[in-house]
Write a protein that holds these residues in place. Structure first.
Motif, short mmCIF file in Angstrom:
data_model
loop_
_atom_site.label_atom_id
_atom_site.label_comp_id
_atom_site.label_asym_id
_atom_site.label_seq_id
_atom_site.Cartn_x
_atom_site.Cartn_y
_atom_site.Cartn_z
N GLY A 62 0.68 -1.07 0.34
CA GLY A 62 0.46 0.16 0.32
C GLY A 62 0.79 1.28 0.45
O GLY A 62 1.45 1.21 0.92
N ASP A 63 0.32 2.57 -0.65
CA ASP A 63 1.16 3.62 -0.16
C ASP A 63 1.47 4.29 0.84
O ASP A 63 0.56 4.01 1.66
N ALA A 64 2.62 4.44 1.31
CA ALA A 64 2.49 4.92 2.20
C ALA A 64 1.84 6.66 2.73
O ALA A 64 1.62 7.16 2.58
N ASP A 65 0.62 6.32 3.49
CA ASP A 65 0.06 7.38 3.97
C ASP A 65 -0.46 7.57 5.05
O ASP A 65 -1.17 8.97 6.29
N GLY A 66 0.55 6.93 6.21
CA GLY A 66 0.74 6.65 7.98
C GLY A 66 -0.94 6.57 8.32
O GLY A 66 -0.87 6.44 9.59
N ASP A 67 -1.66 5.82 7.47
CA ASP A 67 -2.31 5.56 7.59
C ASP A 67 -2.98 3.88 8.22
O ASP A 67 -3.12 3.10 6.87
N PRO A 68 -2.44 2.73 8.48
CA PRO A 68 -2.01 1.47 8.91
C PRO A 68 -3.59 0.64 9.23
O PRO A 68 -4.19 -0.62 7.87
N THR A 69 -4.89 1.51 8.58
CA THR A 69 -6.18 0.98 8.52
C THR A 69 -6.09 0.62 6.86
O THR A 69 -7.08 -0.27 6.77
N ASN A 70 -5.28 0.88 6.36
CA ASN A 70 -5.81 1.00 5.06
C ASN A 70 -4.89 0.04 4.56
O ASN A 70 -4.26 -0.15 3.21
N ASN A 71 -3.64 -0.72 5.32
CA ASN A 71 -3.15 -1.35 4.57
C ASN A 71 -3.24 -3.16 4.28
O ASN A 71 -4.81 -3.09 4.47
N LEU A 72 -2.69 -3.28 3.35
CA LEU A 72 -3.04 -4.53 2.55
C LEU A 72 -3.76 -5.24 3.36
O LEU A 72 -3.94 -6.19 3.36
N ASP A 73 -2.73 -5.71 4.69
CA ASP A 73 -2.96 -6.52 6.10
C ASP A 73 -4.27 -6.43 6.48
O ASP A 73 -4.76 -7.15 6.70
N GLN A 74 -5.19 -5.56 6.85
CA GLN A 74 -6.04 -5.07 6.62
C GLN A 74 -7.96 -5.52 6.11
O GLN A 74 -8.67 -5.14 6.33
N LEU A 75 -6.72 -5.38 4.71
CA LEU A 75 -7.92 -5.70 3.54
C LEU A 75 -8.76 -6.99 4.08
O LEU A 75 -7.99 -8.20 4.77
#
Length: 78
Positions: A62-75
């Motif tokens: 995932g693009d680095a945006d500082g939001d861990p909730t949209n990390n690929l591992d969170q899908l």
């Protein structure tokens, strides 16, 4: 293509080791990892990029945006 018209990953499938193996896109398509990798490299998927790992292989992240909730591992799983 305008950025908001590009597909995004909305769900993922993992193997028994927890490795990502395929993705579902915002249009409902299912892409196996290698196909997804090619589409990300071509700029067809928003919010992600490709990087070269220490092992020399290419990976999606995932693009680095500082939001861990949209990390690929969170899908969610599909």
């Amino acid at each position: 293509m305008i950025n908001n018209e590009r597909e995004r990953f909305v769900a993922a499938r993992r193997n028994g080791d927890g490795d990502l193996t395929s993705f579902q896109t915002s249009t409902g398509r299912v892409l196996e990892y290698q196909q997804a990798l090619q589409e990300v490299q071509a700029g067809g998927i928003a919010g992600v990029n490709v990087f070269k790992g220490r092992d020399g292989e290419m990976y999606i992240r995932g693009d680095a945006d500082g939001d861990p909730t949209n990390n690929l591992d969170q899908l969610p799983q599909f």
